[in-house]
Design a protein around this motif. Structure first.
Motif, short mmCIF file in Angstrom:
data_model
loop_
_atom_site.label_atom_id
_atom_site.label_comp_id
_atom_site.label_asym_id
_atom_site.label_seq_id
_atom_site.Cartn_x
_atom_site.Cartn_y
_atom_site.Cartn_z
N GLY A 113 0.83 -1.20 0.00
CA GLY A 113 0.00 0.00 0.00
C GLY A 113 0.86 1.25 0.00
O GLY A 113 1.83 1.36 -0.75
N ARG A 114 0.53 2.18 0.87
CA ARG A 114 1.28 3.44 0.94
C ARG A 114 2.52 3.34 1.82
O ARG A 114 3.35 4.25 1.83
CB ARG A 114 0.36 4.56 1.45
CG ARG A 114 -0.79 4.90 0.51
CD ARG A 114 -1.50 6.18 0.91
NE ARG A 114 -2.15 6.08 2.21
CZ ARG A 114 -1.90 6.88 3.25
NH1 ARG A 114 -1.00 7.85 3.14
NH2 ARG A 114 -2.55 6.73 4.38
N MET A 115 2.64 2.25 2.59
CA MET A 115 3.79 2.09 3.48
C MET A 115 4.93 1.37 2.77
O MET A 115 4.77 0.24 2.31
CB MET A 115 3.39 1.32 4.74
CG MET A 115 4.58 1.04 5.69
SD MET A 115 5.42 2.55 6.27
CE MET A 115 4.23 3.13 7.51
N ASN A 116 6.05 2.03 2.66
CA ASN A 116 7.25 1.47 2.04
C ASN A 116 8.32 1.28 3.11
O ASN A 116 8.54 2.17 3.95
CB ASN A 116 7.78 2.41 0.96
CG ASN A 116 6.82 2.59 -0.19
OD1 ASN A 116 6.96 1.96 -1.23
ND2 ASN A 116 5.81 3.44 -0.01
N VAL A 117 8.99 0.15 3.08
CA VAL A 117 10.05 -0.14 4.04
C VAL A 117 11.32 -0.53 3.28
O VAL A 117 11.29 -1.41 2.41
CB VAL A 117 9.65 -1.26 5.01
CG1 VAL A 117 10.80 -1.60 5.95
CG2 VAL A 117 8.41 -0.86 5.82
N LEU A 118 12.41 0.14 3.62
CA LEU A 118 13.71 -0.14 3.03
C LEU A 118 14.63 -0.72 4.11
O LEU A 118 14.77 -0.14 5.19
CB LEU A 118 14.32 1.16 2.48
CG LEU A 118 15.78 1.13 2.05
CD1 LEU A 118 15.95 0.28 0.80
CD2 LEU A 118 16.30 2.55 1.81
N ARG A 119 15.22 -1.87 3.81
CA ARG A 119 16.23 -2.45 4.71
C ARG A 119 17.50 -2.67 3.90
O ARG A 119 17.48 -3.37 2.88
CB ARG A 119 15.73 -3.76 5.33
CG ARG A 119 14.52 -3.58 6.23
CD ARG A 119 14.23 -4.81 7.08
NE ARG A 119 13.72 -5.93 6.34
CZ ARG A 119 12.41 -6.19 6.15
NH1 ARG A 119 11.50 -5.35 6.62
NH2 ARG A 119 12.02 -7.26 5.48
N VAL A 120 18.59 -2.09 4.36
CA VAL A 120 19.88 -2.22 3.68
C VAL A 120 20.81 -3.06 4.55
O VAL A 120 21.03 -2.72 5.72
CB VAL A 120 20.52 -0.86 3.38
CG1 VAL A 120 21.90 -1.04 2.74
CG2 VAL A 120 19.61 -0.03 2.48
N TRP A 121 21.33 -4.13 3.98
CA TRP A 121 22.23 -5.03 4.67
C TRP A 121 23.65 -4.88 4.13
O TRP A 121 23.83 -4.57 2.95
CB TRP A 121 21.78 -6.48 4.48
CG TRP A 121 20.51 -6.83 5.21
CD1 TRP A 121 19.24 -6.59 4.80
CD2 TRP A 121 20.40 -7.48 6.47
NE1 TRP A 121 18.33 -7.05 5.73
CE2 TRP A 121 19.02 -7.60 6.77
CE3 TRP A 121 21.34 -7.98 7.38
CZ2 TRP A 121 18.56 -8.20 7.95
CZ3 TRP A 121 20.89 -8.57 8.56
CH2 TRP A 121 19.51 -8.67 8.82
N VAL A 122 24.62 -5.11 5.00
CA VAL A 122 26.03 -5.07 4.59
C VAL A 122 26.72 -6.32 5.10
O VAL A 122 26.42 -6.81 6.20
CB VAL A 122 26.72 -3.79 5.12
CG1 VAL A 122 26.65 -3.70 6.64
CG2 VAL A 122 28.16 -3.72 4.65
N LYS A 123 27.60 -6.86 4.30
CA LYS A 123 28.31 -8.08 4.69
C LYS A 123 29.57 -7.71 5.47
O LYS A 123 30.48 -7.07 4.95
CB LYS A 123 28.67 -8.90 3.46
CG LYS A 123 29.19 -10.31 3.81
CD LYS A 123 29.70 -11.03 2.58
CE LYS A 123 28.58 -11.32 1.61
NZ LYS A 123 29.06 -12.10 0.44
N ARG A 124 29.60 -8.11 6.72
CA ARG A 124 30.77 -7.92 7.57
C ARG A 124 31.47 -9.27 7.73
O ARG A 124 30.98 -10.30 7.25
CB ARG A 124 30.35 -7.37 8.93
CG ARG A 124 29.57 -6.07 8.88
CD ARG A 124 30.35 -4.92 8.31
NE ARG A 124 29.68 -3.64 8.53
CZ ARG A 124 30.05 -2.50 7.99
NH1 ARG A 124 31.08 -2.47 7.16
NH2 ARG A 124 29.40 -1.37 8.25
N ALA A 125 32.59 -9.28 8.46
CA ALA A 125 33.32 -10.53 8.67
C ALA A 125 32.47 -11.62 9.31
O ALA A 125 32.51 -12.79 8.88
CB ALA A 125 34.58 -10.26 9.50
#
Length: 284
Positions: A113-125
């Motif tokens: 719907g109108r709710m957008n969610v962004l999740r950004v992941w980063v690869k660490r050791a």
């Protein structure tokens, strides 16, 4: 849930939500990571969301990056310590979205719907870690186009109150300024090569995300009508250099409107930095 014992005897165990979450985290930790391997990422993303749903700060801490940032739908920003002190609610928790990996980073878009969610992941050791969680609630009806302006685009087209540190950050900023000049000057030919094909622009003041094709159509319309968009000014920023990708979280100001946090990510393709997305949340 049924587990098989050492002598192949089936053992039946009543598993509650906290135990289930712990087992999920153990299973996630047991998955070996190889260079470029993203097979454990969906599991990590699901475990993170469940940790927030069940208010399990210990489980969330295992998956939050040391530099993690949380921005809710009102533009309220939290540090890692603030998130763990009082776990916030997670939006669209039941929306399953496949991650897209870009080198050492990955992007999850859990929209409904109108709710957008962004999740950004980063690869660490140790494995995948959540770097950014950001919410964006779009308006029911898009705001009218910005008033026509004859003002020259200085900030951000020519100069900004921020100094990128690495070579990649400097090149990404130069690419972004090229995008802003192209939009201010209604130059679709200059805009197109600086934008990834999968690009989306999502903001609080429109009722839907815009694709690269949508933006090109807007630029061409501006050129036909002679309307010139008023650029948003950069107030401050922070950047993250991951080698193949660069991310910037900017605090920006639209003329005559509230400021907002705008997250952008670039990927290097064909020897140039292309913008993958723009995702901005208005600060209420």
């Amino acid at each position: 849930m049924s587990l098989t014992g050492y002598h192949n005897h089936e053992i039946c165990i009543n598993v509650g939500a906290p135990t289930f979450l712990a087992l999920a985290l153990l299973a996630f930790a047991a998955v070996p990571l190889r260079a470029g391997d993203a097979s454990s990422l969906p599991q990590a993303d699901k475990a993170f969301v469940q940790a927030l749903v069940h208010k399990d700060a210990s489980a969330a801490a295992q998956l939050l990056d040391s530099d993690s940032i949380w921005i809710d739908a009102t533009g309220h920003r939290l540090s890692r310590a603030e998130v763990l002190e009082k776990l916030p609610a997670v939006a669209n928790a039941d929306v399953e979205a496949p991650p897209r990996t870009y080198g050492e980073t990955a992007v999850v878009r859990a929209n409904r719907g109108r709710m957008n969610v962004l999740r950004v992941w980063v690869k660490r050791a140790p494995g995948w870690r959540m770097l950014l969680y950001q919410e964006l609630l779009q308006v029911e009806k898009s705001e009218p186009p910005a008033a026509r302006t004859s003002a020259e685009c200085v900030n951000p087209c020519k100069t900004i109150p921020f100094e990128p540190q690495t070579a990649n950050e400097k090149e990404a900023i130069a690419s972004w300024q090229g995008v802003m000049r192209a939009m201010a000057e209604s130059d679709a030919d200059a805009y197109s090569p600086l934008i990834a094909d999968e690009f989306t622009a999502t903001d609080t003041f429109h009722d839907r995300p815009f694709t690269k094709e949508d933006r090109l159509a807007q630029i061409n319309k501006q050129k036909t009508t002679g309307r010139r968009a008023a650029p948003q000014e950069l107030l401050s920023a922070e950047m993250f250099d991951f080698g193949e990708t660069v991310m910037m979280i900017a605090h920006e100001q639209r003329p005559g409107a509230k400021s907002y946090f705008n997250t952008r990510m670039w990927v290097k393709r064909d020897a140039r930095w292309q913008m993958l997305f723009s995702f901005n949340t208005q600060i209420e």
